[in-house]
Design a protein around this motif. Structure first.
Motif, PDB file in Angstrom:
ATOM      1  N   ALA A  20       0.834  -1.211   0.000  1.00  0.00           N
ATOM      2  CA  ALA A  20       0.000   0.000   0.000  1.00  0.00           C
ATOM      3  C   ALA A  20       0.866   1.257   0.000  1.00  0.00           C
ATOM      4  CB  ALA A  20      -0.931   0.001   1.213  1.00  0.00           C
ATOM      5  N   SER A  65      -8.427  -1.353  -1.444  1.00  0.00           N
ATOM      6  CA  SER A  65      -7.328  -1.427  -2.411  1.00  0.00           C
ATOM      7  C   SER A  65      -7.803  -1.047  -3.814  1.00  0.00           C
ATOM      8  CB  SER A  65      -6.665  -2.807  -2.399  1.00  0.00           C
ATOM      9  OG  SER A  65      -7.573  -3.814  -2.730  1.00  0.00           O
ATOM     10  N   LEU A  68      -7.879   2.747  -3.849  1.00  0.00           N
ATOM     11  CA  LEU A  68      -6.546   3.315  -4.072  1.00  0.00           C
ATOM     12  C   LEU A  68      -6.114   3.113  -5.521  1.00  0.00           C
ATOM     13  CD1 LEU A  68      -3.905   4.621  -3.207  1.00  0.00           C
ATOM     14  CD2 LEU A  68      -3.148   2.367  -2.394  1.00  0.00           C
ATOM     15  N   ARG A  80      -4.991  10.834  -2.993  1.00  0.00           N
ATOM     16  CA  ARG A  80      -4.240   9.573  -3.011  1.00  0.00           C
ATOM     17  C   ARG A  80      -3.858   9.166  -1.579  1.00  0.00           C
ATOM     18  NH1 ARG A  80      -2.491   6.736  -6.816  1.00  0.00           N
ATOM     19  NH2 ARG A  80      -2.595   8.333  -8.401  1.00  0.00           N
ATOM     20  N   ARG A  84      -4.871   5.789   0.410  1.00  0.00           N
ATOM     21  CA  ARG A  84      -3.820   4.936   0.980  1.00  0.00           C
ATOM     22  C   ARG A  84      -4.059   4.709   2.474  1.00  0.00           C
ATOM     23  NH1 ARG A  84       0.393   4.411  -1.893  1.00  0.00           N
ATOM     24  NH2 ARG A  84       0.347   6.538  -2.676  1.00  0.00           N
TER      25      ARG A  84
END
Length: 126
Positions: A20, A65, A68, A80, A84
């Motif tokens: 990540a 996920s 992201l 972003r 995250r």
């Protein structure tokens, strides 16, 4: 010292957090969700009794996920970072769910990860 399921979960969570933090370095957006949960699915998921709470947290990791991965490359850095942080928070919750609710299954017991029916992480009496 033998490796425990708790150790495997902590390792899987650390790997997921690393992915990540590093994304998008060299990663394709379609691969991120599966890469993030790969160690969990390989090392942990098949060794704990099925528990809806754990499965729900796994789903949250997948969703976070994807969020992201789908954040546009030209998005503000704040957007972003928010995505995250959401993924890392979901990973933390999955780790906590396994350590709190996970029960060692027979397959794990055969591999020496504990006794079938025992909690993944011994509960403290504090």
């Amino acid at each position: 010292m033998a490796v425990s399921l708790a150790d495997l979960m902590r390792g899987a969570a650390a790997e997921a957090r690393r992915l990540a933090a590093a994304y998008p370095a060299g990663g394709r957006k379609d691969d991120l969700p599966w890469a993030v949960i790969a160690a969990f699915d390989t090392d942990v998921r098949g060794h704990v009794e099925r528990d809806r709470r754990i499965e729900d947290e796994r789903d949250r990791v997948l969703i976070a996920s994807v969020t992201l991965a789908e954040t546009p490359g030209d998005a503000e850095e704040d957007e972003r970072d928010r995505a995250r942080r959401g993924l890392i928070r979901a990973i933390d919750y999955l780790e906590e769910a396994v350590l709190r609710f996970g029960i060692v299954n027979r397959a794990a017991a055969k591999r020496g990860y504990g006794a079938a029916g025992d909690p993944v992480s011994p509960r403290s009496n504090g």
